[in-house]
Design a protein around this motif. Structure first.
Motif, PDB file in Angstrom:
ATOM      1  N   LYS A  26       0.829  -1.214   0.000  1.00  0.00           N
ATOM      2  CA  LYS A  26       0.000   0.000   0.000  1.00  0.00           C
ATOM      3  C   LYS A  26       0.864   1.265   0.000  1.00  0.00           C
ATOM      4  O   LYS A  26       0.557   2.231  -0.682  1.00  0.00           O
ATOM      5  CB  LYS A  26      -0.940  -0.004   1.207  1.00  0.00           C
ATOM      6  N   ILE A  27       1.937   1.245   0.775  1.00  0.00           N
ATOM      7  CA  ILE A  27       2.820   2.417   0.867  1.00  0.00           C
ATOM      8  C   ILE A  27       3.552   2.634  -0.456  1.00  0.00           C
ATOM      9  O   ILE A  27       3.600   3.754  -0.968  1.00  0.00           O
ATOM     10  CB  ILE A  27       3.840   2.251   2.017  1.00  0.00           C
ATOM     11  N   SER A  28       4.111   1.574  -1.002  1.00  0.00           N
ATOM     12  CA  SER A  28       4.915   1.715  -2.212  1.00  0.00           C
ATOM     13  C   SER A  28       4.058   1.899  -3.460  1.00  0.00           C
ATOM     14  O   SER A  28       4.557   2.372  -4.476  1.00  0.00           O
ATOM     15  CB  SER A  28       5.845   0.516  -2.390  1.00  0.00           C
ATOM     16  N   GLY A  29       2.778   1.530  -3.389  1.00  0.00           N
ATOM     17  CA  GLY A  29       1.884   1.708  -4.533  1.00  0.00           C
ATOM     18  C   GLY A  29       1.615   3.165  -4.829  1.00  0.00           C
ATOM     19  O   GLY A  29       1.263   3.533  -5.948  1.00  0.00           O
ATOM     20  N   GLY A  30       1.754   4.005  -3.813  1.00  0.00           N
ATOM     21  CA  GLY A  30       1.656   5.449  -4.006  1.00  0.00           C
ATOM     22  C   GLY A  30       0.278   6.050  -3.918  1.00  0.00           C
ATOM     23  O   GLY A  30       0.121   7.160  -3.481  1.00  0.00           O
ATOM     24  N   LYS A  31      -0.751   5.361  -4.345  1.00  0.00           N
ATOM     25  CA  LYS A  31      -2.075   5.976  -4.394  1.00  0.00           C
ATOM     26  C   LYS A  31      -3.095   5.171  -3.610  1.00  0.00           C
ATOM     27  O   LYS A  31      -4.186   4.907  -4.103  1.00  0.00           O
ATOM     28  CB  LYS A  31      -2.523   6.128  -5.844  1.00  0.00           C
ATOM     29  N   PHE A  32      -2.774   4.770  -2.402  1.00  0.00           N
ATOM     30  CA  PHE A  32      -3.734   4.049  -1.569  1.00  0.00           C
ATOM     31  C   PHE A  32      -4.804   5.014  -1.098  1.00  0.00           C
ATOM     32  O   PHE A  32      -4.512   6.070  -0.542  1.00  0.00           O
ATOM     33  CB  PHE A  32      -3.037   3.420  -0.353  1.00  0.00           C
ATOM     34  N   ASP A  33      -6.059   4.674  -1.349  1.00  0.00           N
ATOM     35  CA  ASP A  33      -7.190   5.501  -0.905  1.00  0.00           C
ATOM     36  C   ASP A  33      -8.288   4.587  -0.405  1.00  0.00           C
ATOM     37  O   ASP A  33      -8.835   3.777  -1.147  1.00  0.00           O
ATOM     38  CB  ASP A  33      -7.700   6.377  -2.046  1.00  0.00           C
ATOM     39  N   VAL A  34      -8.591   4.700   0.855  1.00  0.00           N
ATOM     40  CA  VAL A  34      -9.557   3.840   1.517  1.00  0.00           C
ATOM     41  C   VAL A  34     -11.001   4.345   1.365  1.00  0.00           C
ATOM     42  O   VAL A  34     -11.932   3.643   1.725  1.00  0.00           O
ATOM     43  CB  VAL A  34      -9.161   3.689   3.007  1.00  0.00           C
ATOM     44  N   THR A  35     -11.193   5.516   0.796  1.00  0.00           N
ATOM     45  CA  THR A  35     -12.519   6.144   0.723  1.00  0.00           C
ATOM     46  C   THR A  35     -13.545   5.257   0.031  1.00  0.00           C
ATOM     47  O   THR A  35     -14.652   5.079   0.545  1.00  0.00           O
ATOM     48  CB  THR A  35     -12.436   7.504  -0.001  1.00  0.00           C
ATOM     49  N   GLY A  36     -13.212   4.713  -1.114  1.00  0.00           N
ATOM     50  CA  GLY A  36     -14.156   3.863  -1.847  1.00  0.00           C
ATOM     51  C   GLY A  36     -14.540   2.627  -1.065  1.00  0.00           C
ATOM     52  O   GLY A  36     -15.710   2.232  -1.042  1.00  0.00           O
ATOM     53  N   PHE A  37     -13.554   2.012  -0.430  1.00  0.00           N
ATOM     54  CA  PHE A  37     -13.824   0.820   0.378  1.00  0.00           C
ATOM     55  C   PHE A  37     -14.758   1.147   1.535  1.00  0.00           C
ATOM     56  O   PHE A  37     -15.752   0.458   1.753  1.00  0.00           O
ATOM     57  CB  PHE A  37     -12.513   0.237   0.905  1.00  0.00           C
ATOM     58  N   LEU A  38     -14.454   2.223   2.274  1.00  0.00           N
ATOM     59  CA  LEU A  38     -15.286   2.598   3.420  1.00  0.00           C
ATOM     60  C   LEU A  38     -16.705   2.954   2.991  1.00  0.00           C
ATOM     61  O   LEU A  38     -17.681   2.549   3.633  1.00  0.00           O
ATOM     62  CB  LEU A  38     -14.654   3.775   4.169  1.00  0.00           C
ATOM     63  N   THR A  39     -16.824   3.699   1.920  1.00  0.00           N
ATOM     64  CA  THR A  39     -18.137   4.093   1.417  1.00  0.00           C
ATOM     65  C   THR A  39     -18.930   2.865   0.980  1.00  0.00           C
ATOM     66  O   THR A  39     -20.127   2.756   1.266  1.00  0.00           O
ATOM     67  CB  THR A  39     -17.986   5.080   0.242  1.00  0.00           C
ATOM     68  N   GLY A  40     -18.266   1.932   0.305  1.00  0.00           N
ATOM     69  CA  GLY A  40     -18.934   0.706  -0.134  1.00  0.00           C
ATOM     70  C   GLY A  40     -19.405  -0.149   1.026  1.00  0.00           C
ATOM     71  O   GLY A  40     -20.515  -0.687   1.001  1.00  0.00           O
ATOM     72  N   VAL A  41     -18.578  -0.259   2.046  1.00  0.00           N
ATOM     73  CA  VAL A  41     -18.948  -1.056   3.218  1.00  0.00           C
ATOM     74  C   VAL A  41     -20.114  -0.399   3.957  1.00  0.00           C
ATOM     75  O   VAL A  41     -21.048  -1.087   4.400  1.00  0.00           O
ATOM     76  CB  VAL A  41     -17.747  -1.248   4.167  1.00  0.00           C
ATOM     77  N   ALA A  42     -20.092   0.929   4.078  1.00  0.00           N
ATOM     78  CA  ALA A  42     -21.190   1.627   4.760  1.00  0.00           C
ATOM     79  C   ALA A  42     -22.488   1.515   3.955  1.00  0.00           C
ATOM     80  O   ALA A  42     -23.569   1.407   4.532  1.00  0.00           O
ATOM     81  CB  ALA A  42     -20.824   3.091   4.978  1.00  0.00           C
ATOM     82  N   ALA A  43     -22.391   1.527   2.636  1.00  0.00           N
ATOM     83  CA  ALA A  43     -23.581   1.441   1.783  1.00  0.00           C
ATOM     84  C   ALA A  43     -24.126   0.013   1.708  1.00  0.00           C
ATOM     85  O   ALA A  43     -25.335  -0.175   1.532  1.00  0.00           O
ATOM     86  CB  ALA A  43     -23.253   1.945   0.382  1.00  0.00           C
ATOM     87  N   HIS A  44     -23.234  -0.970   1.826  1.00  0.00           N
ATOM     88  CA  HIS A  44     -23.630  -2.378   1.724  1.00  0.00           C
ATOM     89  C   HIS A  44     -23.072  -3.158   2.909  1.00  0.00           C
ATOM     90  O   HIS A  44     -22.168  -3.983   2.743  1.00  0.00           O
ATOM     91  CB  HIS A  44     -23.133  -2.983   0.417  1.00  0.00           C
ATOM     92  N   PRO A  45     -23.601  -2.927   4.111  1.00  0.00           N
ATOM     93  CA  PRO A  45     -23.045  -3.591   5.288  1.00  0.00           C
ATOM     94  C   PRO A  45     -23.385  -5.080   5.322  1.00  0.00           C
ATOM     95  O   PRO A  45     -24.239  -5.556   4.577  1.00  0.00           O
ATOM     96  CB  PRO A  45     -23.724  -2.854   6.452  1.00  0.00           C
ATOM     97  N   VAL A  46     -22.716  -5.791   6.208  1.00  0.00           N
ATOM     98  CA  VAL A  46     -22.990  -7.202   6.430  1.00  0.00           C
ATOM     99  C   VAL A  46     -24.386  -7.323   7.016  1.00  0.00           C
ATOM    100  O   VAL A  46     -24.727  -6.626   7.984  1.00  0.00           O
ATOM    101  CB  VAL A  46     -21.947  -7.826   7.385  1.00  0.00           C
ATOM    102  N   LEU A  47     -25.196  -8.198   6.425  1.00  0.00           N
ATOM    103  CA  LEU A  47     -26.578  -8.377   6.871  1.00  0.00           C
ATOM    104  C   LEU A  47     -26.752  -9.743   7.525  1.00  0.00           C
ATOM    105  O   LEU A  47     -26.119 -10.718   7.123  1.00  0.00           O
ATOM    106  CB  LEU A  47     -27.545  -8.245   5.691  1.00  0.00           C
ATOM    107  N   SER A  48     -27.634  -9.781   8.508  1.00  0.00           N
ATOM    108  CA  SER A  48     -27.980 -11.043   9.157  1.00  0.00           C
ATOM    109  C   SER A  48     -28.949 -11.808   8.253  1.00  0.00           C
ATOM    110  O   SER A  48     -29.439 -11.256   7.261  1.00  0.00           O
ATOM    111  CB  SER A  48     -28.619 -10.763  10.520  1.00  0.00           C
ATOM    112  N   PRO A  49     -29.263 -13.060   8.584  1.00  0.00           N
ATOM    113  CA  PRO A  49     -30.236 -13.804   7.777  1.00  0.00           C
ATOM    114  C   PRO A  49     -31.618 -13.128   7.705  1.00  0.00           C
ATOM    115  O   PRO A  49     -32.355 -13.336   6.759  1.00  0.00           O
ATOM    116  CB  PRO A  49     -30.332 -15.156   8.482  1.00  0.00           C
ATOM    117  N   THR A  50     -31.922 -12.299   8.696  1.00  0.00           N
ATOM    118  CA  THR A  50     -33.210 -11.580   8.691  1.00  0.00           C
ATOM    119  C   THR A  50     -33.107 -10.243   7.972  1.00  0.00           C
ATOM    120  O   THR A  50     -34.019  -9.429   8.047  1.00  0.00           O
ATOM    121  CB  THR A  50     -33.698 -11.344  10.131  1.00  0.00           C
TER     122      THR A  50
END
Length: 173
Positions: A34-58
């Motif tokens: 991540k450090i050497s890749g130069g352009k690590f950005d967690v924003t998309g991941f966090l936004t995606g997880v918040a928009a599509h959280p883990v759901l229970s069977p119900t």
């Protein structure tokens, strides 16, 4: 009995060193990429997880506190997490590989692994969590073959200065 073996046995310290080196290498490599890749950005991941959280069977949100944390703290401070995640992974790896502040490194590694699990990412996180718990449960013995042999006594000595009655500040009534 198993905990005593983990925390006190010399053979266990060798086994723990192998576990520590494996988990440390995985963390250090992930952070370095991540450090050497130069352009690590967690924003998309966090936004995606918040928009599509883990759901229970119900179909209820399984980890509402985690989703709330993402929405109200992590996403607004994504710039902070863009630094914390890669450097945190790298430093956890270095700490585990060197056996320096091993229990602290294992604890923060567990925090990061659980964050990914709460996000619904399985990957190698369950194995890393299991190995991290073993390292954490072993305490000092996990870093005995490493820098903790010298660092932990120094930390204890430095921390004990605050408990020294000669050096403590006395307040009058």
């Amino acid at each position: 009995m198993f905990n005593k073996f983990l925390r006190e046995n010399k053979i266990a310290s060798y086994i723990l060193t192998v576990i520590r080196l494996y988990v440390g290498y995985e963390f250090m490599l992930a952070g370095f990429e991540k450090i050497s890749g130069g352009k690590f950005d967690v924003t998309g991941f966090l936004t995606g997880v918040a928009a599509h959280p883990v759901l229970s069977p119900t179909k209820a949100v399984e980890y509402p506190t985690y989703v709330s944390f993402l929405k109200h703290f992590a996403i607004p401070n994504a710039h902070l997490f863009n630094v914390l995640v890669p450097y945190g992974e790298f430093l956890v790896g270095v700490g585990l590989i060197l056996g320096c502040l091993t229990t602290a490194a294992a604890f923060f590694g567990l925090v990061m692994n659980f964050s990914y699990v709460f996000a619904g990412v399985v990957s190698s996180n369950p194995l890393d969590i299991l190995l991290g718990v073993i390292i954490l449960a072993a305490g000092f013995n996990a870093g005995r073959i490493g820098l903790d042999r010298w660092v932990i006594p120094f930390v204890h000595k430095f921390g004990a200065k605050g408990n020294d009655p000669i050096n403590s500040v006395k307040h009058s009534a």
